[in-house]
Design an enzyme around this catalytic site. Structure first.
Site, PDB file in Angstrom:
ATOM      1  N   LYS A 113      33.378  35.173  39.634  1.00 37.99           N
ATOM      2  CA  LYS A 113      31.964  35.549  39.584  1.00 37.99           C
ATOM      3  C   LYS A 113      31.061  34.418  39.107  1.00 37.99           C
ATOM      4  CE  LYS A 113      31.929  40.058  40.639  1.00 37.99           C
ATOM      5  NZ  LYS A 113      31.072  40.608  41.713  1.00 37.99           N
ATOM      6  N   SER A 126      41.514  37.095  41.710  1.00 40.48           N
ATOM      7  CA  SER A 126      40.066  37.042  41.471  1.00 40.48           C
ATOM      8  C   SER A 126      39.668  36.878  40.013  1.00 40.48           C
ATOM      9  CB  SER A 126      39.407  38.295  42.041  1.00 40.48           C
ATOM     10  OG  SER A 126      39.938  39.446  41.421  1.00 40.48           O
TER      11      SER A 126
END
Lengths: 328, 328
Positions: free
Chosen positions: A63, A314
């Site tokens: 992110k 991720s």
């Protein structure tokens, strides 16, 4: 709510040049995360598997790439006014850290019952955290009100060209390191990471199949992909808290339709199994969402025998206490 | 019991050239493990810290280096007869894997009540596991008997020149990657890793202080170092199961006295705290022993402000179920 300053763009909203530009902005700022391999996994899968480990990214997840890219693109005036994001997860910490690095004040709207460790981490990066009561308001309402009152730029978690382009640098780095692949597996919530990576695939490894992976219990994007109609699931009950988003976005849905080859789903126990396998065999701490793509591979949801396979891990932000309780 | 085939050597038993030779044997076989850094740790310590992550080594710990080096040095005749080791831990798996790679049959003596996962992993590498009953015999007795009966070469866990030289390649790789250091922290059980690394320090970074780290509850080497008399602690009750060795060895004790600058100890809760901090902040799964050196740093047992510090993370083989129960 202030606009992020983008003129209306012709379709498509993000192209590979945007990913390149994002990579230049992130150069020397984001971590060039390691690509790990495992003989154990290769033997089990019967292919050659490359794990791009964004759990080692700054603030613990991919992110940061999108958040930093988006904040970098603000005008001086917008930077001076500050930004707002709502998130109880990795996007909150990513925006807070990007703001600290770029000297942009950040306001993060988070539920008051979010884990103390996440509230503390977000404040630790210097953000002003506005807590809200889930029973009284929604974060969207509160976020919209505050950003309007204070004239803050809203940094959305996935449905924005700069966010998508930033996330695409993950795949770009992977190809730079290992060359062309036959298959790339990417988890999918709102589709920012998946569509960004898909754009990179189409330029850097055109023969590579790109497959999105969702929990069975949060299969809105898989259904949207197959029916070409947007499906929504509110508050899906999955351990993979990073993909509890209700649906793909206005930008990410057409990008996924255009660039992604397939969508598959995995069961909750397969996610946990893959996560603990990565912990135990590869010695990396990944969060449930971070194990989604690996789970599809381990479960055989996608044929990978003889293939060169990329797997995006991720993120790795876990509450150890909570996860420990899930040990088999 | 067959001798490993070394003529009596003049003092010292291991010199840096032996580490170099071991590195050449391990080249392309052992993993060149990553060196990780953390802004969080650097800020907390006030220095620049380099973690050499042997939890990413083959079979999950630095032990593979020494085991493979020792097996490589056997004569053809010895290889044909096979080797024996006794260990319930990382040395067992390391010898089993080295044997598989070098086509040497391996016999590992393990307690029948060892964790099933360790018995299975050792068998998985192709070793013959001989289980024994702790109440009826010792592994030393049983190991000596079997190796004599079958004419097997015993591969000791630390007190052998080839083991020490192999472990020293850990520090060699670290210096190759990051250059000279001011301080190197290494955990200490039997002293194989510590003395091997100390030999590498003296050649590659002569100004670097090398410090051994033990659990308070297993401080035999610290006492031996300070008094220059060998101390022994049988079955020390520490969570760091990799350093439950009773004492330094015949070879490692003088090497530690000669090359090591200091020994420090850390409490049990500091070990667990450091271990979970490495999990949570750096996203790496390390075992309690693997967190020993980091614990000394985090606890301030050694002044590191402004220094370039190396920390050896020795391994990452944990039983997640057991460790999960220890979460704070």
């Amino acid at each position: 709510m202030a606009d992020l300053g983008h003129a209306a763009r012709t379709d498509p909203p993000v192209v590979y040049a945007d990913v390149e530009a994002a990579a230049a902005r992130l150069d020397g700022v984001s971590n060039r995360t390691p690509v790990l391999t495992s003989r154990f996994v290769d033997e089990r899968v019967g292919g050659r598997v490359f794990f791009k480990c964004e759990n080692f990214q700054r603030a613990g997840a991919f992110k940061f790439r999108g958040a930093y890219n988006a904040l970098s693109r603000l005008s001086n005036e917008q930077r001076e006014r500050g930004v707002l994001a709502y998130s109880s997860g990795n996007h909150a910490q990513a925006v807070a850290l990007a703001g600290r690095l770029l000297r942009v004040s950040t306001t993060i709207v988070m539920p008051g019952d979010a884990p103390e460790v996440k509230l503390a981490a977000t404040r630790g990066y210097g953000a002003e955290v506005v807590e809200y009561d889930r029973t009284e308001t929604t974060r969207e309402e509160l976020g919209a009100r505050i950003s309007q009152e204070r004239d803050l730029s809203l940094i959305p978690p996935y449905d924005h060209p700069d966010i998508i382009a930033g996330q695409g640098t993950t795949a770009r780095e992977l190809f730079e390191e290992v060359g062309q692949l036959d298959l790339l597996l990417v988890c999918c919530g709102g589709g920012g990471l998946l569509s960004g990576c898909a754009i990179a695939v189409r330029t850097l490894s055109p023969g590579c199949r790109i497959v999105g992976v969702e929990p069975e219990r949060a299969n809105d994007a898989t259904r949207s992909f197959r029916t070409k109609k947007l499906h929504t699931i509110d508050n899906p009950d999955t351990i993979a808290d990073g993909v509890r988003t209700p649906s793909l976005g206005r930008l990410t849905f057409p990008l996924v339709l255009r660039h992604v080859d397939e969508m598959v789903t995995v069961a909750e126990d397969a996610i946990l199994h893959a996560m603990f396998l990565l912990w135990e065999r590869m010695k990396v701490v990944v969060e449930p969402t971070g194990a989604l793509a690996a789970a599809a591979l381990f479960e055989g949801a996608i044929e990978a025998s003889g293939a060169r396979v990329g797997v995006i891990v991720s993120g790795g932000n876990v509450d150890l206490k909570r996860i420990g309780a899930l040990l088999p």
